[in-house]
Design an enzyme around this catalytic site. Structure first.
Site, PDB file in Angstrom:
ATOM      1  N   LYS A  59       6.509   2.186  57.533  1.00 41.92           N
ATOM      2  CA  LYS A  59       5.646   3.299  57.125  1.00 41.92           C
ATOM      3  C   LYS A  59       4.180   2.892  57.313  1.00 41.92           C
ATOM      4  CE  LYS A  59       3.139   5.215  53.479  1.00 41.92           C
ATOM      5  NZ  LYS A  59       2.050   5.302  54.406  1.00 41.92           N
ATOM      6  N   PRO A  60       3.502   3.467  58.320  1.00 34.10           N
ATOM      7  CA  PRO A  60       2.086   3.155  58.506  1.00 34.10           C
ATOM      8  C   PRO A  60       1.220   3.954  57.542  1.00 34.10           C
ATOM      9  CG  PRO A  60       2.809   4.735  60.159  1.00 34.10           C
ATOM     10  CD  PRO A  60       4.022   4.413  59.320  1.00 34.10           C
TER      11      PRO A  60
ATOM     12  N   TRP B  59      -4.409   0.645  57.083  1.00 35.43           N
ATOM     13  CA  TRP B  59      -5.098   1.306  58.195  1.00 35.43           C
ATOM     14  C   TRP B  59      -6.014   0.355  58.961  1.00 35.43           C
ATOM     15  CZ3 TRP B  59     -10.083   0.307  57.193  1.00 35.43           C
ATOM     16  CH2 TRP B  59     -10.453   0.137  55.862  1.00 35.43           C
ATOM     17  N   ASN B  60      -6.303  -0.845  58.422  1.00 35.33           N
ATOM     18  CA  ASN B  60      -7.362  -1.630  59.062  1.00 35.33           C
ATOM     19  C   ASN B  60      -6.903  -2.372  60.327  1.00 35.33           C
ATOM     20  OD1 ASN B  60      -5.910  -3.443  57.531  1.00 35.33           O
ATOM     21  ND2 ASN B  60      -7.694  -4.581  56.803  1.00 35.33           N
TER      22      ASN B  60
ATOM     23  N   GLU C 260       3.066 -14.603  56.785  1.00 41.20           N
ATOM     24  CA  GLU C 260       3.363 -13.966  58.075  1.00 41.20           C
ATOM     25  C   GLU C 260       2.942 -14.912  59.180  1.00 41.20           C
ATOM     26  OE1 GLU C 260       1.474 -10.089  58.060  1.00 41.20           O
ATOM     27  OE2 GLU C 260       3.152  -9.231  56.971  1.00 41.20           O
TER      28      GLU C 260
ATOM     29  N   CYS D 112      -9.075  -8.126  55.377  1.00 40.51           N
ATOM     30  CA  CYS D 112      -8.744  -8.780  54.110  1.00 40.51           C
ATOM     31  C   CYS D 112      -9.307 -10.197  54.067  1.00 40.51           C
ATOM     32  CB  CYS D 112      -7.241  -8.813  53.933  1.00 40.51           C
ATOM     33  SG  CYS D 112      -6.425  -9.567  55.336  1.00 40.51           S
TER      34      CYS D 112
ATOM     35  N   SER E 294      -3.634  -3.004  49.380  1.00 42.98           N
ATOM     36  CA  SER E 294      -4.448  -3.397  48.230  1.00 42.98           C
ATOM     37  C   SER E 294      -3.599  -4.083  47.152  1.00 42.98           C
ATOM     38  CB  SER E 294      -5.121  -2.166  47.643  1.00 42.98           C
ATOM     39  OG  SER E 294      -4.132  -1.254  47.220  1.00 42.98           O
TER      40      SER E 294
ATOM     41  N   GLU F 196       0.971  -8.968  51.210  1.00 40.14           N
ATOM     42  CA  GLU F 196      -0.302  -9.453  51.773  1.00 40.14           C
ATOM     43  C   GLU F 196      -1.374  -8.543  51.199  1.00 40.14           C
ATOM     44  OE1 GLU F 196      -0.706 -12.046  53.743  1.00 40.14           O
ATOM     45  OE2 GLU F 196       1.299 -12.460  54.490  1.00 40.14           O
ATOM     46  N   LEU F 197      -2.134  -9.024  50.215  1.00 35.38           N
ATOM     47  CA  LEU F 197      -2.991  -8.137  49.425  1.00 35.38           C
ATOM     48  C   LEU F 197      -4.480  -8.424  49.648  1.00 35.38           C
ATOM     49  CD1 LEU F 197      -0.752  -8.290  46.220  1.00 35.38           C
ATOM     50  CD2 LEU F 197      -0.600  -6.713  48.161  1.00 35.38           C
TER      51      LEU F 197
HETATM   52  P1  NAP Z   1      -3.602   0.612  50.305  1.00 37.00           P
HETATM   53  O1  NAP Z   1      -4.299   1.814  49.803  1.00 37.00           O
HETATM   54  O2  NAP Z   1      -2.939  -0.278  49.334  1.00 37.00           O
HETATM   55  O3  NAP Z   1      -2.550   1.156  51.368  1.00 37.00           O
HETATM   56  C1  NAP Z   1      -1.726   0.291  52.117  1.00 37.00           C
HETATM   57  C2  NAP Z   1      -0.461   1.021  52.484  1.00 37.00           C
HETATM   58  O4  NAP Z   1       0.250   1.326  51.293  1.00 37.00           O
HETATM   59  C3  NAP Z   1      -0.693   2.345  53.204  1.00 37.00           C
HETATM   60  O5  NAP Z   1       0.364   2.564  54.117  1.00 37.00           O
HETATM   61  C4  NAP Z   1      -0.594   3.348  52.071  1.00 37.00           C
HETATM   62  O6  NAP Z   1      -0.215   4.618  52.493  1.00 37.00           O
HETATM   63  C5  NAP Z   1       0.514   2.713  51.255  1.00 37.00           C
HETATM   64  N1  NAP Z   1       0.568   3.162  49.872  1.00 37.00           N
HETATM   65  C6  NAP Z   1      -0.438   3.544  49.057  1.00 37.00           C
HETATM   66  N2  NAP Z   1       0.053   3.899  47.848  1.00 37.00           N
HETATM   67  C7  NAP Z   1       1.396   3.738  47.904  1.00 37.00           C
HETATM   68  C8  NAP Z   1       2.475   3.934  46.989  1.00 37.00           C
HETATM   69  N3  NAP Z   1       2.265   4.375  45.755  1.00 37.00           N
HETATM   70  N4  NAP Z   1       3.718   3.665  47.407  1.00 37.00           N
HETATM   71  C9  NAP Z   1       3.948   3.221  48.648  1.00 37.00           C
HETATM   72  N5  NAP Z   1       2.994   3.013  49.564  1.00 37.00           N
HETATM   73  C10 NAP Z   1       1.722   3.251  49.192  1.00 37.00           C
HETATM   74  O7  NAP Z   1      -4.542  -0.309  51.160  1.00 37.00           O
HETATM   75  P2  NAP Z   1      -5.501   0.095  52.348  1.00 37.00           P
HETATM   76  O8  NAP Z   1      -6.702   0.740  51.772  1.00 37.00           O
HETATM   77  O9  NAP Z   1      -4.744   0.840  53.398  1.00 37.00           O
HETATM   78  O10 NAP Z   1      -5.846  -1.325  52.958  1.00 37.00           O
HETATM   79  C11 NAP Z   1      -6.886  -2.097  52.491  1.00 37.00           C
HETATM   80  C12 NAP Z   1      -6.369  -3.193  51.583  1.00 37.00           C
HETATM   81  O11 NAP Z   1      -5.385  -3.951  52.260  1.00 37.00           O
HETATM   82  C13 NAP Z   1      -7.457  -4.181  51.205  1.00 37.00           C
HETATM   83  O12 NAP Z   1      -7.352  -4.536  49.853  1.00 37.00           O
HETATM   84  C14 NAP Z   1      -7.145  -5.379  52.085  1.00 37.00           C
HETATM   85  O13 NAP Z   1      -7.621  -6.599  51.610  1.00 37.00           O
HETATM   86  C15 NAP Z   1      -5.670  -5.335  52.143  1.00 37.00           C
HETATM   87  N6  NAP Z   1      -5.190  -6.065  53.309  1.00 37.00           N
HETATM   88  C16 NAP Z   1      -4.585  -7.265  53.127  1.00 37.00           C
HETATM   89  C17 NAP Z   1      -4.162  -8.006  54.220  1.00 37.00           C
HETATM   90  C18 NAP Z   1      -3.503  -9.339  54.054  1.00 37.00           C
HETATM   91  O14 NAP Z   1      -2.951  -9.834  55.019  1.00 37.00           O
HETATM   92  N7  NAP Z   1      -3.524  -9.950  52.883  1.00 37.00           N
HETATM   93  C19 NAP Z   1      -4.364  -7.505  55.505  1.00 37.00           C
HETATM   94  C20 NAP Z   1      -4.985  -6.284  55.665  1.00 37.00           C
HETATM   95  C21 NAP Z   1      -5.383  -5.568  54.549  1.00 37.00           C
HETATM   96  P3  NAP Z   1      -1.269   5.816  52.706  1.00 37.00           P
HETATM   97  O15 NAP Z   1      -2.293   5.314  53.662  1.00 37.00           O
HETATM   98  O16 NAP Z   1      -0.429   6.874  53.288  1.00 37.00           O
HETATM   99  O17 NAP Z   1      -1.855   6.130  51.381  1.00 37.00           O
END
Ligand code: NAP
Length: 483
Positions: A180-181, A156-157, A463, A289, A234, A255-256
């Site tokens: 899938k967003p 979402w960020n 990326e 991130c 995450s 990308e975590l």
């Molecule tokens: P998240 O909770 O892991 O969610 C990311 C995506 O995964 C969302 O679309 C979410 O869907 C989906 N998701 C969650 N559980 C899932 C499952 N069991 N199966 C399939 N998809 C699933 O992360 P977030 O809170 O949105 O984003 C923040 C995290 O992203 C932070 O840790 C940040 O550091 C990391 N991040 C990393 C980068 C990078 O480039 N390394 C860039 C940006 C963000 P829903 O929203 O529908 O639950």
């Protein structure tokens, strides 16, 4: 939402060239984090409906891969042009569902456009190799081919730039896509899909599905027709998806999360360091991130750096991202607010000192005060976990070895930052930092020309750059005998 083109606000999924609701009518409600009001709803597709999207992408793949990279590039450029033409409406959609200030929303969308145009060109340079043979009657060569149907799961960020960062290289390589967003920010991706439809991508090439993450994710990771998963989110969810992809041995990029150190050496330009620190820490309310998680400052310049940082933090204006004066929006949701505040309060109780902020903002809701914590120690929770909020913890170090040791004491390895004017130190420290990216006297790391990504538990793959295309291609080796 006050849009000049209401067509961009879609509350349906885009699947095989059609706009669809869930067959059983289930939806996900989306709210504005600045005021808690409902914006609209997106379909909550069933697993079988997600399977239909994958089947559509699979059916569209043979013709798409046969198209020349030049023609695919033209379609990508059409998409980019439409995104630029609708920038203001897209920025309003992004800010309304995500909360960031409009200026940041515009910058994010332009950044997404840069990725589209980069990959539109890069697809034409997917060169193979001719390899000197081991005998005179043979010829050896490689060709690069698209991997197949690619799934993209985005957070979402950065909802407007993550979709182009993943789909543009996939499409340029000759893959078809199911994206899938995040359920918190689906309207950015659906608006981009509306523009992709207008750009002329054939049905099935570009699909956007929304729904319960576990259900949609189970299909995208379990379906054997999906040959590639590109995930940003995450570390916890990334590990789960990696395991789910194992039975069908998909190519994956992850990308975590991160825990970025920002090292300020005594020889640094402290004004530049403080300016970099402000952008790197407080952009998107600290929810990136690559946001700094720990400031490591050489003891002798601690006071001078902190004074400069505090002066800048005082200029931040907290509020609704749609208000022109706002420079810091709300956090994304209540659990995020609780987490950030929990980390701050736990660290304060262990002896950290709040030089600015340190609590929820007087505006209430999901707003948090821009916070600077001093006297922080590595064992405090604010250093141990990814903060994902507007909190700057300050630690000190005595020498270069200690700075590097502290910086590397984490399971993450995404972004790191160093401020120094010593050339030898620039090389030594850049080589010793266990991170996928090192910003030296610079905090704006993400650019379409360069490979963005992490090591250790921050992920796999890159990326951007030429490497970004590679993530969606296979190298095939061909040998010709009897020459
Ligand atoms: P998240 O909770 O892991 O969610 C990311 C995506 O995964 C969302 O679309 C979410 O869907 C989906 N998701 C969650 N559980 C899932 C499952 N069991 N199966 C399939 N998809 C699933 O992360 P977030 O809170 O949105 O984003 C923040 C995290 O992203 C932070 O840790 C940040 O550091 C990391 N991040 C990393 C980068 C990078 O480039 N390394 C860039 C940006 C963000 P829903 O929203 O529908 O639950």
């Amino acid at each position: 939402m006050n849009l000049s083109n209401q067509e961009l606000f879609r509350q349906k999924c885009y699947l095989d060239g059609q706009w669809l609701q869930a067959g059983d009518g289930r939806t996900i409600t989306v709210t504005n984090p600045a005021n808690g009001r409902t914006i609209g709803s997106a379909p909550s597709l069933s697993r079988s409906e997600v399977a239909r999207a994958v089947a559509a992408a699979e059916a569209a793949w043979p013709a798409w891969r046969e198209m020349t990279a030049l023609k695919r590039g033209h379609l990508l450029r059409n998409w980019e042009r439409l995104v630029r033409e609708n920038l203001e409406d897209l920025a309003v959609i992004l800010t309304t569902e995500q909360g960031k200030p409009l200026a940041e929303a515009r910058a994010e969308i332009k950044g997404g456009c840069a990725y589209i145009s980069w990959f539109a060109e890069e697809g034409r340079r997917a060169y193979g190799e001719v390899i000197p043979p081991n005998t005179r009657d043979r010829r050896l060569l490689t060709i690069r081919q698209p991997v197949g149907v690619a799934a993209a799961i985005t957070p979402w960020n950065f909802p407007m730039s993550m979709i182009p960062r993943k789909t543009a290289p996939a499409l340029a390589a000759g893959c078809t896509v199911v994206a899938k967003p995040s359920s918190m920010t689906p309207f950015s991706a659906l608006a981009l899909a509306a523009l992709a439809e207008r750009a002329g991508f054939p049905p099935g090439v570009f699909n956007v599905v929304t729904g319960q993450a576990a259900e949609v994710g189970a299909e995208l990771t379990g379906n054997p027709a999906v040959r590639k998963l590109s995930f940003t989110g995450s570390t916890e969810v990334g590990k789960r998806l990696m395991a789910q992809c194992a039975p069908t041995v998909k190519k994956i990029s992850l990308e975590l999360g991160g825990n970025a150190p920002f090292i300020v050496f005594a020889d640094a330009d402290l004004d530049a360091a403080a300016a970099g620190a402000l952008g790197c820490k407080f952009r998107n309310t600290g929810q990136t991130c690559i946001c700094t998680n720990r400031f490591l400052v050489e003891e002798s310049v601690h006071d001078a750096f902190v004074d400069r940082l505090l002066a800048r933090v005082k200029t931040l204006r907290v509020g609704d991202g749609l208000a022109p004066e706002t420079t810091q929006g709300p956090l994304i949701d209540q659990p995020s607010l609780e987490k950030v505040d929990g980390l701050v309060q736990a660290s304060l109780s262990m002896g950290a000192q709040a030089l600015a902020g340190g609590k929820r903002h007087a505006l209430g809701g999901l707003f948090y005060e821009p916070t600077v914590l001093d006297q922080v120690r590595p064992e405090m929770p604010v250093c141990q976990q990814e903060i994902f909020g507007p909190v700057a913890p300050i630690l000190t170090f005595a020498d270069e070895d200690e700075a590097v040791r502290l910086a590397n004491e984490t399971r993450y390895g995404l972004a790191s930052y160093v401020y120094t004017r010593d050339l030898g130190r620039f090389w030594r420290v850049s080589e010793k930092l266990d991170y996928g990216m090192v910003g030296v006297n610079e905090v704006l790391l993400a650019t379409c020309e360069a490979p963005f990504g992490g090591i250790k538990e921050s992920g796999l793959g890159r990326e951007g750059g030429r490497q970004g295309l590679e993530e969606f291609m296979e190298t095939k080796y061909v040998i010709l005998g009897g020459v």
